[in-house]
Motif scaffolding. Structure first.
Motif, short mmCIF file in Angstrom:
data_model
loop_
_atom_site.label_atom_id
_atom_site.label_comp_id
_atom_site.label_asym_id
_atom_site.label_seq_id
_atom_site.Cartn_x
_atom_site.Cartn_y
_atom_site.Cartn_z
N PHE A 159 0.71 -1.16 0.19
CA PHE A 159 -0.03 0.15 0.00
C PHE A 159 0.89 1.15 0.11
O PHE A 159 0.33 2.25 -0.56
CB PHE A 159 -0.81 -0.16 1.21
CG PHE A 159 -2.16 -0.52 1.00
CD1 PHE A 159 -3.40 0.30 0.97
CD2 PHE A 159 -2.30 -2.03 0.88
CE1 PHE A 159 -4.69 -0.31 0.76
CE2 PHE A 159 -3.61 -2.65 0.69
CZ PHE A 159 -4.78 -1.85 0.77
N ALA A 196 -6.24 4.58 1.84
CA ALA A 196 -5.45 3.52 2.06
C ALA A 196 -5.38 3.20 3.58
O ALA A 196 -5.14 1.77 3.91
CB ALA A 196 -4.09 3.91 1.53
N SER A 199 -8.00 0.95 4.98
CA SER A 199 -8.43 -0.24 4.32
C SER A 199 -8.57 -1.30 5.51
O SER A 199 -7.79 -1.30 6.64
CB SER A 199 -7.28 -0.80 3.50
OG SER A 199 -6.25 -1.02 3.93
#
Length: 351
Positions: A159, A196, A199
């Motif tokens: 990520f 992000a 998540s």
């Protein structure tokens, strides 16, 4: 495809957010078990319990150190993230962070944290806890990462480009501004940073619990402690995970059930059989050719929704015969994509 007993549909509609994520349950004491169930008939769940048939066991229950879907489903019940997504969408909404903003250059992100939230072990959630979690994922030298025990946090690199000090690392620094404010400094602008870090992989774990368990944290014989709707109670290897309702969950009115039982049933045929026998309340990931069977059973209801899953055939351009775009394009044009999709996914797939 999610399948559930129709008589529980109303209850499930009140409980679920997205997909198979049962976001709403927990209780303050943790117990663990390594006992494997040898019975071929699942034990009857107690009143108030919801039983989910998972496609297999999780790898572990440690946020930031998993990449598989079975782990994500369980983790999402135990932990919260800084941000969350509105059910059925990719639109962000507050979670452990109530608001967030970036600097004009897009390199600094400030998150204001929800006050009064406690981990299941009674310790406070605050900016220091966020820093603790992020640093153990990001900093390879952080002693609380227990990398000597085999932990490597691959999803962080996927990520955010790399770990602390690496040239491709997106994160430059994470700092506590005050008890309810955490600051992320990035090496380059990244507009999707709140999505992000929100998540499902990056739930916030109790620093005290991580320190107590060490390298065993999140394994069947240890603890898993978050701020989420369910509190971890038991992991019977090869059989199930049991979670209890969190009576102090910060989302008012949730959870809707007292206990969540996540049973590991690898075989789709066995999951469907157990669903029809009343041993499961709902399940996921049945095969496309089972859809007709489900639709023919008046006691079951299939819930089919658009998926984020993408299947593709990759051609390696480093292989000399495939190095020319014209060759790859010619191969792509000869592939009957609709036929492949129909063969593997029937009416549930799209090209």
């Amino acid at each position: 495809m999610r399948v559930l007993k129709s008589w529980r549909l109303v209850l499930l509609g009140l409980v679920f957010g997205m997909a198979v994520i049962l976001s709403n349950c927990g209780t303050p004491s943790n117990t663990v078990s390594n006992n494997s169930s040898t019975s071929t008939t699942p034990a009857v769940a107690p009143p108030g319990a919801l039983v989910y048939g998972a496609g297999g066991p999780p790898v572990n229950l440690e946020p930031g150190n998993i990449t598989d879907g079975n782990s994500v489903v369980v983790i999402d019940q135990i932990y919260n993230r800084l941000t969350d997504f509105k059910p059925g969408t990719v639109e962000l909404e507050p979670s452990l962070a109530t608001e967030w903003s970036s600097s004009k250059d897009g390199k600094t992100w400030i998150f204001k944290l929800r006050s009064g939230v406690k981990f299941h072990d009674g310790t406070d959630f605050d900016a220091e806890a966020v820093k603790f979690n992020v640093e153990r994922w990001w900093d390879v030298k952080n002693p609380n990462g227990f990398r000597e025990g085999g932990k490597n946090y691959p999803i962080w690199k996927d990520f955010f480009g790399g770990f602390k000090g690496e040239k491709d690392s997106l994160v430059k620094d994470v700092a506590v501004v005050d008890k309810s404010t955490i600051k992320f400094v990035l090496n380059r602008p990244f507009a999707a940073f709140p999505s992000a870090i929100g998540s499902a992989y990056f739930g916030m774990a109790s620093p005290a619990a991580v320190k107590k368990a060490g390298a065993k944290y999140g394994t069947p014989g240890s603890l898993a402690v978050g701020t989420g709707p369910f509190v971890f109670q038991e992991w019977r290897s090869g059989d199930r995970i049991v979670l209890e309702k969190n009576p102090s969950y910060w989302k008012t009115g949730t959870p809707k059930v007292n206990q969540l039982v996540i049973r590991f049933v690898d075989d789709p045929a066995a999951r469907l059989a157990q669903l029809r026998a009343g041993q499961l309340d709902f399940t996921v990931d049945l095969t496309p050719d089972q859809l007709q069977e489900v639709q023919g059973d008046s006691n079951l209801e299939a819930v089919v929704r658009p998926s984020f899953n993408v299947g593709y055939l990759g051609l390696n351009p480093s292989y000399e015969p495939l190095s020319k775009p014209e060759v790859r394009r010619a191969i792509a044009q000869t592939i009957n994509k609709p036929a492949i999709v129909k063969a593997f996914w029937g009416e549930t797939g799209k090209t």
